[in-house]
Design a protein around this motif. Structure first.
Motif, short mmCIF file in Angstrom:
data_model
loop_
_atom_site.label_atom_id
_atom_site.label_comp_id
_atom_site.label_asym_id
_atom_site.label_seq_id
_atom_site.Cartn_x
_atom_site.Cartn_y
_atom_site.Cartn_z
N ASN A 1 59.39 40.96 42.85
CA ASN A 1 59.73 41.01 44.39
C ASN A 1 59.02 39.82 45.02
N VAL A 2 59.66 39.24 45.96
CA VAL A 2 59.11 38.05 46.63
C VAL A 2 57.67 38.41 47.35
N ILE A 3 57.71 39.35 48.26
CA ILE A 3 56.46 39.87 48.91
C ILE A 3 56.39 41.23 48.55
N SER A 4 54.90 41.44 48.15
CA SER A 4 54.56 42.86 47.87
C SER A 4 53.34 43.36 48.66
N GLY A 5 53.71 44.24 49.51
CA GLY A 5 52.55 44.71 50.21
C GLY A 5 52.18 46.15 50.04
N VAL A 6 51.06 46.52 49.69
CA VAL A 6 50.54 47.99 49.53
C VAL A 6 49.03 48.44 50.31
N GLY A 7 49.38 49.39 51.12
CA GLY A 7 48.23 49.76 51.90
C GLY A 7 47.71 48.97 52.90
N ILE A 8 48.84 48.37 53.62
CA ILE A 8 48.33 47.43 54.48
C ILE A 8 48.94 47.85 56.04
N VAL A 9 48.06 47.36 57.21
CA VAL A 9 48.61 47.59 58.43
C VAL A 9 49.11 46.24 58.95
N GLY A 10 50.20 46.01 59.49
CA GLY A 10 50.54 44.68 60.09
C GLY A 10 50.79 43.56 58.88
N LEU A 11 52.22 43.77 58.60
CA LEU A 11 53.03 42.55 57.92
C LEU A 11 54.17 42.00 58.59
N ARG A 12 53.92 40.97 59.09
CA ARG A 12 55.05 40.23 59.76
C ARG A 12 55.54 39.06 58.96
N LEU A 13 56.99 39.07 58.83
CA LEU A 13 57.79 37.98 58.26
C LEU A 13 58.65 37.49 59.29
N ALA A 14 58.54 36.26 59.82
CA ALA A 14 59.47 35.68 61.04
C ALA A 14 59.82 34.28 60.63
N HIS A 15 60.96 34.03 60.92
CA HIS A 15 61.68 32.68 60.89
C HIS A 15 61.29 31.89 59.48
#
Length: 186
Positions: A74-88
């Motif tokens: 995967n490019v970005i892997s997030g597990v068990g987090i609050v607030g992941l923002r990918l912009a622009h």
């Protein structure tokens, strides 16, 4: 914590991401960064944002950046987090069957719901299984937003798995103005 105007290139084989954000990292901003995982690094994710035991990163923002994946993973892997923002951000991948953003709830004694996932005004180039995958398994998933996202080769735009299992996919889910396949949530 801020990471600004950097070039991160992972060439050596290592069983982890080129950028790792974990434990109690709060309000992390990655801005105007170019991150590359070269084929020589072997298969794995480019960016890892993971909960570890009782601590979890929160409110991680990746903006105005370029992320390149030359390996399987995967490019970005997030597990068990609050607030992941990918912009622009422009995201590139060479291998089919993986996810641009994989955001899952965590498991174990400190299971946590992943929530406040936002992917906005970004472009995904390559043969992704889906641009964004979320799942109800384990801690589950809360709010998800995809807006004005473009992809040239994704099989799915937003993919929701195990909607009614574990913690569930509770939403709300916002999906608007995207140029990619329709969401698959059900």
């Amino acid at each position: 914590c801020e990471i600004d105007h950097e070039l991160i290139v992972q060439r050596l084989p290592i069983a982890s991401g080129a950028l790792i954000i974990q434990k109690m990292s709060s309000v992390v901003r990655v801005h105007d960064v170019r991150i590359v995982r070269e084929a020589s690094a072997g298969p794995n994710n480019v960016i890892v944002v993971w909960r570890r035991d009782q601590g979890a990163p929160d409110h991680v923002s990746i903006a105005d950046s370029t992320i390149i994946q030359h390996t399987a993973g995967n490019v970005i892997s997030g597990v068990g987090i609050v607030g992941l923002r990918l912009a622009h951000t422009s995201v590139f991948a060479d291998y089919p069957g993986w996810y641009g953003v994989d955001a899952l709830g965590s498991a174990g004694a400190y299971a946590a719901r992943t929530s406040e996932i936002e992917v906005v005004d970004s472009q995904f180039y390559g043969p992704y299984a889906a641009v964004l995958r979320v799942s109800g398994s384990y801690g589950g998933t809360g709010s998800v937003s995809m807006e004005r996202v473009w992809s040239d080769g994704a099989v799915q735009g937003l993919r929701c798995e195990n909607v009614a299992i574990g913690g569930g996919v509770l939403g709300p889910i916002w999906y608007a103005g995207n140029t990619m396949p329709a969401p698959v949530c059900g």
